[in-house]
Design a protein around this motif. Sequence first.
Motif, PDB file in Angstrom:
ATOM      1  N   GLY A 155      21.944 -31.215   5.134  1.00  0.00           N
ATOM      2  CA  GLY A 155      21.634 -32.637   5.216  1.00  0.00           C
ATOM      3  C   GLY A 155      20.921 -33.212   4.008  1.00  0.00           C
ATOM      4  N   GLU A 156      21.020 -32.537   2.882  1.00  0.00           N
ATOM      5  CA  GLU A 156      20.375 -33.029   1.662  1.00  0.00           C
ATOM      6  C   GLU A 156      21.360 -32.947   0.500  1.00  0.00           C
ATOM      7  N   PRO A 157      21.448 -34.001  -0.303  1.00  0.00           N
ATOM      8  CA  PRO A 157      22.380 -33.982  -1.450  1.00  0.00           C
ATOM      9  C   PRO A 157      21.798 -33.199  -2.635  1.00  0.00           C
ATOM     10  N   VAL A 158      21.797 -31.879  -2.531  1.00  0.00           N
ATOM     11  CA  VAL A 158      21.150 -31.040  -3.545  1.00  0.00           C
ATOM     12  C   VAL A 158      22.052 -30.691  -4.725  1.00  0.00           C
ATOM     13  N   PHE A 159      23.315 -31.065  -4.656  1.00  0.00           N
ATOM     14  CA  PHE A 159      24.251 -30.748  -5.735  1.00  0.00           C
ATOM     15  C   PHE A 159      24.952 -32.005  -6.225  1.00  0.00           C
ATOM     16  N   HIS A 160      25.243 -32.025  -7.504  1.00  0.00           N
ATOM     17  CA  HIS A 160      26.120 -33.037  -8.087  1.00  0.00           C
ATOM     18  C   HIS A 160      27.428 -32.322  -8.359  1.00  0.00           C
ATOM     19  N   PHE A 161      28.539 -32.873  -7.903  1.00  0.00           N
ATOM     20  CA  PHE A 161      29.844 -32.262  -8.153  1.00  0.00           C
ATOM     21  C   PHE A 161      30.780 -33.301  -8.726  1.00  0.00           C
ATOM     22  N   ASP A 162      31.367 -32.968  -9.849  1.00  0.00           N
ATOM     23  CA  ASP A 162      32.400 -33.780 -10.472  1.00  0.00           C
ATOM     24  C   ASP A 162      33.553 -32.830 -10.784  1.00  0.00           C
ATOM     25  N   MET A 163      34.708 -33.103 -10.220  1.00  0.00           N
ATOM     26  CA  MET A 163      35.856 -32.204 -10.347  1.00  0.00           C
ATOM     27  C   MET A 163      36.217 -31.938 -11.808  1.00  0.00           C
ATOM     28  N   SER A 164      36.310 -32.981 -12.592  1.00  0.00           N
ATOM     29  CA  SER A 164      36.689 -32.842 -13.993  1.00  0.00           C
ATOM     30  C   SER A 164      35.663 -32.023 -14.772  1.00  0.00           C
ATOM     31  N   GLU A 165      34.383 -32.348 -14.591  1.00  0.00           N
ATOM     32  CA  GLU A 165      33.319 -31.615 -15.294  1.00  0.00           C
ATOM     33  C   GLU A 165      33.285 -30.152 -14.873  1.00  0.00           C
ATOM     34  N   THR A 166      33.456 -29.900 -13.582  1.00  0.00           N
ATOM     35  CA  THR A 166      33.423 -28.523 -13.089  1.00  0.00           C
ATOM     36  C   THR A 166      34.591 -27.726 -13.636  1.00  0.00           C
ATOM     37  N   THR A 167      35.770 -28.329 -13.668  1.00  0.00           N
ATOM     38  CA  THR A 167      36.943 -27.642 -14.214  1.00  0.00           C
ATOM     39  C   THR A 167      36.732 -27.316 -15.689  1.00  0.00           C
ATOM     40  N   GLU A 168      36.261 -28.279 -16.446  1.00  0.00           N
ATOM     41  CA  GLU A 168      36.014 -28.059 -17.884  1.00  0.00           C
ATOM     42  C   GLU A 168      34.964 -26.987 -18.103  1.00  0.00           C
ATOM     43  N   ARG A 169      33.900 -27.015 -17.314  1.00  0.00           N
ATOM     44  CA  ARG A 169      32.824 -26.025 -17.439  1.00  0.00           C
ATOM     45  C   ARG A 169      33.354 -24.623 -17.113  1.00  0.00           C
ATOM     46  N   LEU A 170      34.125 -24.525 -16.049  1.00  0.00           N
ATOM     47  CA  LEU A 170      34.698 -23.236 -15.662  1.00  0.00           C
ATOM     48  C   LEU A 170      35.627 -22.711 -16.748  1.00  0.00           C
ATOM     49  N   GLU A 171      36.472 -23.566 -17.279  1.00  0.00           N
ATOM     50  CA  GLU A 171      37.375 -23.142 -18.364  1.00  0.00           C
ATOM     51  C   GLU A 171      36.580 -22.624 -19.558  1.00  0.00           C
ATOM     52  N   ARG A 172      35.503 -23.330 -19.914  1.00  0.00           N
ATOM     53  CA  ARG A 172      34.672 -22.902 -21.045  1.00  0.00           C
ATOM     54  C   ARG A 172      34.018 -21.547 -20.760  1.00  0.00           C
ATOM     55  N   PHE A 173      33.439 -21.403 -19.575  1.00  0.00           N
ATOM     56  CA  PHE A 173      32.808 -20.132 -19.216  1.00  0.00           C
ATOM     57  C   PHE A 173      33.817 -18.984 -19.275  1.00  0.00           C
ATOM     58  N   MET A 174      35.031 -19.237 -18.805  1.00  0.00           N
ATOM     59  CA  MET A 174      36.057 -18.184 -18.805  1.00  0.00           C
ATOM     60  C   MET A 174      36.515 -17.867 -20.230  1.00  0.00           C
ATOM     61  N   ARG A 175      36.742 -18.898 -21.037  1.00  0.00           N
ATOM     62  CA  ARG A 175      37.163 -18.677 -22.430  1.00  0.00           C
ATOM     63  C   ARG A 175      36.120 -17.883 -23.201  1.00  0.00           C
ATOM     64  N   GLU A 176      34.853 -18.204 -22.962  1.00  0.00           N
ATOM     65  CA  GLU A 176      33.750 -17.525 -23.652  1.00  0.00           C
ATOM     66  C   GLU A 176      33.415 -16.171 -23.024  1.00  0.00           C
ATOM     67  N   GLU A 177      34.157 -15.812 -21.991  1.00  0.00           N
ATOM     68  CA  GLU A 177      33.964 -14.556 -21.255  1.00  0.00           C
ATOM     69  C   GLU A 177      32.543 -14.419 -20.713  1.00  0.00           C
ATOM     70  N   ARG A 178      31.972 -15.541 -20.300  1.00  0.00           N
ATOM     71  CA  ARG A 178      30.650 -15.551 -19.673  1.00  0.00           C
ATOM     72  C   ARG A 178      30.746 -15.385 -18.164  1.00  0.00           C
ATOM     73  N   TYR A 179      31.907 -15.692 -17.619  1.00  0.00           N
ATOM     74  CA  TYR A 179      32.109 -15.749 -16.174  1.00  0.00           C
ATOM     75  C   TYR A 179      33.342 -14.950 -15.820  1.00  0.00           C
ATOM     76  N   VAL A 180      33.221 -14.160 -14.777  1.00  0.00           N
ATOM     77  CA  VAL A 180      34.377 -13.476 -14.207  1.00  0.00           C
ATOM     78  C   VAL A 180      34.655 -14.161 -12.879  1.00  0.00           C
ATOM     79  N   VAL A 181      35.898 -14.505 -12.648  1.00  0.00           N
ATOM     80  CA  VAL A 181      36.294 -15.146 -11.399  1.00  0.00           C
ATOM     81  C   VAL A 181      37.396 -14.307 -10.765  1.00  0.00           C
TER      82      VAL A 181
END
Length: 154
Positions: free
Chosen positions: A30-56
């Motif tokens: 019941g609390e808005p503790v997260f900000h979510f933007d589809m475009s920003e999240t997709t771009e961030r995920l792509e960057r993390f994956m390209r930089e090999e910082r994140y395994v999905v």
Amino acid sequence: MLFRHAVLEDAPAVAALVGELLTEIVAAIGEPVFHFDMSETTERLERFMREERYVVLVASDSAGPIGFITLYESFALYAEGVFGTIPELYVRPAYRSRQVGRELLSRAKALARTRDWTRLEVTTPPLPAFDRTLTFYEREGFVISGGRKLKLAL
């Protein structure tokens, strides 16, 4: 069901699942503790994956992705070196109790061993709303290590 490492082309589908995860958490507490933007999240995920910082790791059926787990490498003296952190694990509600989360976690554990990580760490969403999540991790061998997750926005 298919379990595999995500590739860059999976980023939009995984980002959509992240949105579902965050929406579920916000609705439960019941609390808005997260900000979510589809475009920003997709771009961030792509960057993390390209930089090999994140395994999905992604779970899919014939309709497409139904769940995922993310991992990144961490370092700490208390952990006796290099370890893995699980920032997100999500399975769509219709697929829960079908061992999808368990299989994703099993594959994450196997990956952690290949990287010689000393441990895996995870923080659950807020309790008691997510007691079932805590029970899941305990059933999979995780133990409560104390403390609370704190953050400081910069």
